[in-house]
Design a protein around this motif. Sequence first.
Motif, PDB file in Angstrom:
ATOM      1  N   UNK A  27      32.768  49.843  45.466  1.00 11.61           N
ATOM      2  CA  UNK A  27      32.126  48.635  44.930  1.00 11.61           C
ATOM      3  C   UNK A  27      32.501  48.410  43.465  1.00 11.61           C
ATOM      4  N   UNK A  28      32.621  49.471  42.701  1.00  8.31           N
ATOM      5  CA  UNK A  28      32.959  49.346  41.281  1.00  8.31           C
ATOM      6  C   UNK A  28      34.323  48.685  41.083  1.00  8.31           C
ATOM      7  N   UNK A  29      35.278  48.978  41.994  1.00  9.01           N
ATOM      8  CA  UNK A  29      36.630  48.432  41.866  1.00  9.01           C
ATOM      9  C   UNK A  29      36.714  46.953  42.227  1.00  9.01           C
ATOM     10  N   UNK A  30      35.780  46.477  43.049  1.00  8.55           N
ATOM     11  CA  UNK A  30      35.940  45.117  43.573  1.00  8.55           C
ATOM     12  C   UNK A  30      34.762  44.200  43.245  1.00  8.55           C
ATOM     13  N   UNK A  31      33.950  44.580  42.279  1.00  4.57           N
ATOM     14  CA  UNK A  31      32.895  43.663  41.801  1.00  4.57           C
ATOM     15  C   UNK A  31      33.533  42.730  40.766  1.00  4.57           C
ATOM     16  N   UNK A  32      34.453  41.910  41.227  1.00  5.85           N
ATOM     17  CA  UNK A  32      35.287  41.126  40.324  1.00  5.85           C
ATOM     18  C   UNK A  32      35.540  39.738  40.916  1.00  5.85           C
ATOM     19  N   UNK A  65      43.244  49.809  34.551  1.00  6.49           N
ATOM     20  CA  UNK A  65      43.922  49.273  33.361  1.00  6.49           C
ATOM     21  C   UNK A  65      44.035  47.752  33.477  1.00  6.49           C
ATOM     22  N   UNK A  66      44.391  47.284  34.662  1.00  8.15           N
ATOM     23  CA  UNK A  66      44.528  45.850  34.902  1.00  8.15           C
ATOM     24  C   UNK A  66      43.200  45.131  34.650  1.00  8.15           C
ATOM     25  N   UNK A  67      42.078  45.719  35.110  1.00 10.54           N
ATOM     26  CA  UNK A  67      40.766  45.089  34.894  1.00 10.54           C
ATOM     27  C   UNK A  67      40.415  45.067  33.415  1.00 10.54           C
ATOM     28  N   UNK A  68      40.712  46.161  32.699  1.00 11.17           N
ATOM     29  CA  UNK A  68      40.437  46.198  31.252  1.00 11.17           C
ATOM     30  C   UNK A  68      41.316  45.192  30.513  1.00 11.17           C
ATOM     31  N   UNK A  69      42.576  45.151  30.917  1.00 14.22           N
ATOM     32  CA  UNK A  69      43.512  44.218  30.303  1.00 14.22           C
ATOM     33  C   UNK A  69      43.020  42.785  30.469  1.00 14.22           C
ATOM     34  N   UNK A  70      42.600  42.452  31.665  1.00 18.82           N
ATOM     35  CA  UNK A  70      42.115  41.098  31.948  1.00 18.82           C
ATOM     36  C   UNK A  70      40.837  40.800  31.169  1.00 18.82           C
ATOM     37  N   UNK A  71      39.956  41.814  31.101  1.00 14.87           N
ATOM     38  CA  UNK A  71      38.692  41.625  30.381  1.00 14.87           C
ATOM     39  C   UNK A  71      38.942  41.358  28.905  1.00 14.87           C
ATOM     40  N   UNK A  72      39.894  42.106  28.322  1.00 15.42           N
ATOM     41  CA  UNK A  72      40.200  41.913  26.905  1.00 15.42           C
ATOM     42  C   UNK A  72      40.816  40.545  26.654  1.00 15.42           C
ATOM     43  N   UNK A  73      41.644  40.123  27.605  1.00 13.15           N
ATOM     44  CA  UNK A  73      42.294  38.816  27.456  1.00 13.15           C
ATOM     45  C   UNK A  73      41.265  37.687  27.505  1.00 13.15           C
ATOM     46  N   UNK A  74      40.234  37.884  28.311  1.00 10.05           N
ATOM     47  CA  UNK A  74      39.267  36.806  28.504  1.00 10.05           C
ATOM     48  C   UNK A  74      38.135  36.829  27.482  1.00 10.05           C
ATOM     49  N   UNK A 103      26.879  43.968  44.081  1.00  9.43           N
ATOM     50  CA  UNK A 103      27.204  44.235  45.472  1.00  9.43           C
ATOM     51  C   UNK A 103      27.636  42.950  46.190  1.00  9.43           C
ATOM     52  N   UNK A 104      26.967  41.835  45.897  1.00  4.51           N
ATOM     53  CA  UNK A 104      27.348  40.559  46.510  1.00  4.51           C
ATOM     54  C   UNK A 104      28.765  40.157  46.095  1.00  4.51           C
ATOM     55  N   UNK A 105      29.089  40.375  44.814  1.00  4.83           N
ATOM     56  CA  UNK A 105      30.436  40.057  44.329  1.00  4.83           C
ATOM     57  C   UNK A 105      31.470  40.931  45.032  1.00  4.83           C
ATOM     58  N   UNK A 106      31.143  42.233  45.183  1.00  2.72           N
ATOM     59  CA  UNK A 106      32.058  43.170  45.858  1.00  2.72           C
ATOM     60  C   UNK A 106      32.260  42.778  47.311  1.00  2.72           C
ATOM     61  N   UNK A 107      31.197  42.366  47.984  1.00  5.10           N
ATOM     62  CA  UNK A 107      31.323  41.962  49.388  1.00  5.10           C
ATOM     63  C   UNK A 107      32.206  40.703  49.506  1.00  5.10           C
ATOM     64  N   UNK A 108      32.024  39.766  48.578  1.00 12.18           N
ATOM     65  CA  UNK A 108      32.853  38.567  48.605  1.00 12.18           C
ATOM     66  C   UNK A 108      34.328  38.911  48.432  1.00 12.18           C
ATOM     67  N   UNK A 109      34.605  39.829  47.499  1.00 11.12           N
ATOM     68  CA  UNK A 109      36.000  40.209  47.250  1.00 11.12           C
ATOM     69  C   UNK A 109      36.594  40.932  48.458  1.00 11.12           C
ATOM     70  N   UNK A 110      35.806  41.813  49.094  1.00 12.28           N
ATOM     71  CA  UNK A 110      36.310  42.543  50.263  1.00 12.28           C
ATOM     72  C   UNK A 110      36.550  41.586  51.431  1.00 12.28           C
ATOM     73  N   UNK A 111      35.722  40.541  51.542  1.00 13.61           N
ATOM     74  CA  UNK A 111      35.958  39.535  52.582  1.00 13.61           C
ATOM     75  C   UNK A 111      37.235  38.725  52.288  1.00 13.61           C
ATOM     76  N   UNK A 112      37.501  38.519  50.994  1.00 18.69           N
ATOM     77  CA  UNK A 112      38.753  37.863  50.590  1.00 18.69           C
ATOM     78  C   UNK A 112      39.954  38.706  51.031  1.00 18.69           C
ATOM     79  N   UNK A 113      39.880  40.030  50.817  1.00 12.49           N
ATOM     80  CA  UNK A 113      40.955  40.928  51.256  1.00 12.49           C
ATOM     81  C   UNK A 113      41.078  40.921  52.779  1.00 12.49           C
TER      82      UNK A 113
END
Length: 878
Positions: free
Chosen positions: A165-170, A339-348, A756-766
């Motif tokens: 869930x931590x990886x895909x709450x995005x 790293x990609x998530x941190x990179x994106x967070x810093x950019x935004x 958790x809702x965000x993670x479920x949405x992302x996993x459904x996208x995958x």
Amino acid sequence: MKKTFLILFMLIPLVIFSKIIAEVGDYKITSSQLHSKMRELRNIYSSEELSENALNTLIEDCLLLEYAARNEINVSEKEIETFMISQLGDHPSLQTDGVFDYEKYLKLSSSKKGEKISNEIKTDLLQSKSKSLIESTFELDDESLLEQYFLEHVKIDISYAVLDVEDISISMDLTPEKAYLIFDENKEKILSVPKINIEFAIIEKKTFEKKAKAISNNKVIELSINDTLFTETQIDSLQNHYIQFYQDSLSNEFASRLIKDKENQEYETLFWETGFVNSSEELGKLFQENSIVEKAFDQPFNKTSKIETKEEIILFSLKDFKEPEPCTLKNDSNRIWKYFLRFNSLQETKFDRKKYFETNIDEYIVPVAVITEIILPTNSTNLLKQIKEQIKSNLNNDNDLKQIIKSHKLTAYNKIIYLKRYKNATALYDKISLAIQNGNDHGFLKNESKEIFYKYTTLFPEFIPDYNDIKDQIKSSVQRGQIDTLGFKNYFDEHKKRFKTSDSLRIGGFVSKINIDTLHIEDDEIKDYFDGNRKKYIRKKSLKFDYIFLEDINNRNLIENIMNLRNFSTLKNAFNQKDLFQTNNIIEYNTLPDTIANVLMEMGENELSQFIEYGNGYVFLLKEKDFSDGLLYFSEVKDEIAKKMKTAIADKIAVQRAKTVFDSSRYFSHCYKYASDDEIFKTEFHDVNEKFEIIGFLSDKKDFLRLWNNEKYSSILKLDNAYAVVFVIKKSVSKQISYEDAIPLIEDIYLAENRFDIARNYSNYLRDRLKNGDDPDSLFHFFGGWKKLIDLSLKSSLPDIEYSSIIMEDVSKHDADYLSPVLKISKNQLFLYRIDRKNKISKTEFNLVKNEYKLQVVERKYKNWISNFQSIIGVKIK
């Protein structure tokens, strides 16, 4: 059967000395019956299995007769006569002119030999009738048979992903393709963690046991000669003490010699190497429990350190250091994703965190306490006790405290401890913070690595923390500017009771625990227990084995040592990365996963397997011993029974001692009248919701909080292997948190509910992308990979999946190419699977084997029935 009775018909009765070897209900089995059955079965079983299987067959025969007697199953004279004529009618001695002669049959049946044959036939018919009646009770209609056949014979290939869930709450804008692109653009910046190669040796103290016993015996003999007043119990206790002392002493001497030899480069055969590992890598218990990797990172090259435990001494040194290297897609996929998530967070991020901190400084002002911390020595119990007494006696005299520090060469620091909002540098300082808030301005505390004394000296109610000290903790504060805080105050007002400091207690008391090694049980008592509980000691085909699990197999030096069987148990203790199976007992094959059981079935004793892919890693299996199915022998379970009986006795003694203290004490101080110091415990202030030392979690927090200071809990606490009488020494009741201090907590609640809702949405996208034909290996590469399992049955288990059986039940309802919805399998994990292959079994195919399969099922059910009935009747082996 006919051949059996013809042989019996021709035998001349022999008088053989026979003794009773077993009792089954009212029936007895003799040694002559066993020898006869062994002759009958000698062409079926090997010599090693013959005796056990012959005895099991005789026990089964007796159980059928017992069943017949209990259910009034009888055999008539007519049935016996019909059976005898069908079996013996064509024998020449019962014929006249080639035709069966009934008169000759009557003459035989009235003779002693005929009576013996008749009795044997009656027994056999009773057993056959009983078995037929038992089997007739099994419900085996075609539909249930087909279902069972399907469960046992279907073969399935599935592929799946476990998503954190931590990886895909995005946001769904953060696609795997973008992560690949960022990786390509920043390859040189995304570095792996530094790694070290550790050289180590393990000195097992038990290797010096024999020598220690010899020295101990001489010492005890010398003492007992000089002092004849020693009792036998005192001598035994003294001998055990000396054995432990000399075992420790000899192993330490050997360790010192080994360190010296290492300095002279004469140590190759006794030291191992870990290969390159990082500080977060999960190696075996030896490294985890003793924090060897972390300690080795902080020491100079080739300096040999020593760690001593109760069972062993570990020597280790830093041999080589590997600087961080650019990450690779193959080995560091999850690190690249983070790293990609941190990179994106810093950019935004539209504002700099430090700038936010500096412009909103008032938000971060907190109260702090200044304490004096004294590090206490842990290498000597007597010295530690002496220093503690001196500190207690001079609490209020700073000059005397300084003198104590100086005279014992102790280390002391002045530390600033956060009292609110922020976590301190270590959990130990957090404990001190909690203790100070609860009015405890001094005390002794310890964790796994050190023991300290602290004394609170000064309070700064408005302290501005250093940005670098709290930057990791102000992340949520910065993010809060991006979160809609509308309703936070209303939420706080509606749920005020949720936002309070924790209730805290300081408890103490008496713990009653009996060491079972001090107890003795006679062999006759153990044997009586075994005879009376034979139903518990029936074993299916089993084995004893060991294994090493590795997440990768790149350490060629380690693999070579494993394959050469170099001290397998030591290698496991050092390198095994996950506990997969129980290996300290005999294990039935059918309790193991099919993949593992099938490999072990094909191996010989003391044979080592090649590595097997299993559970996202690799397993090396060492088969130690095979055990055939059947009744266990007394020698095999004697130690297990003895331990069980000793544990029961120890439990009774312990609970009685606890009851004595409970009945005789009113206050904590009374415990000292009935127990020694090592049986009495006292804790510092502790959150009631957290685990306490010694007694664990409180079974009833409310009852404890109702007690006044120094009062006793209303009943004796049952611990894992002990009993405790517990007193509340002091308590601190929870207090209301202000809205300002509660804001981070409210935010965490909001984030957790949404995460958790965000993670479920992302996993459904995958999942949707997978369904549309995207490559699963690329799609799930950063999330643990797309895993595949082949040739599963519906009884198979999925590695590392807690609800594996529920998932396999779901698999049974669907056909090939089915893609599951996203399933929640734990608090922090989501799961989806696809059925890649599932062989269907048609009714036509089943009908071809139905009769044969039905016989197999009947035989299995019959064996289970026999086993259960035996547990009811009981079997005594003489």
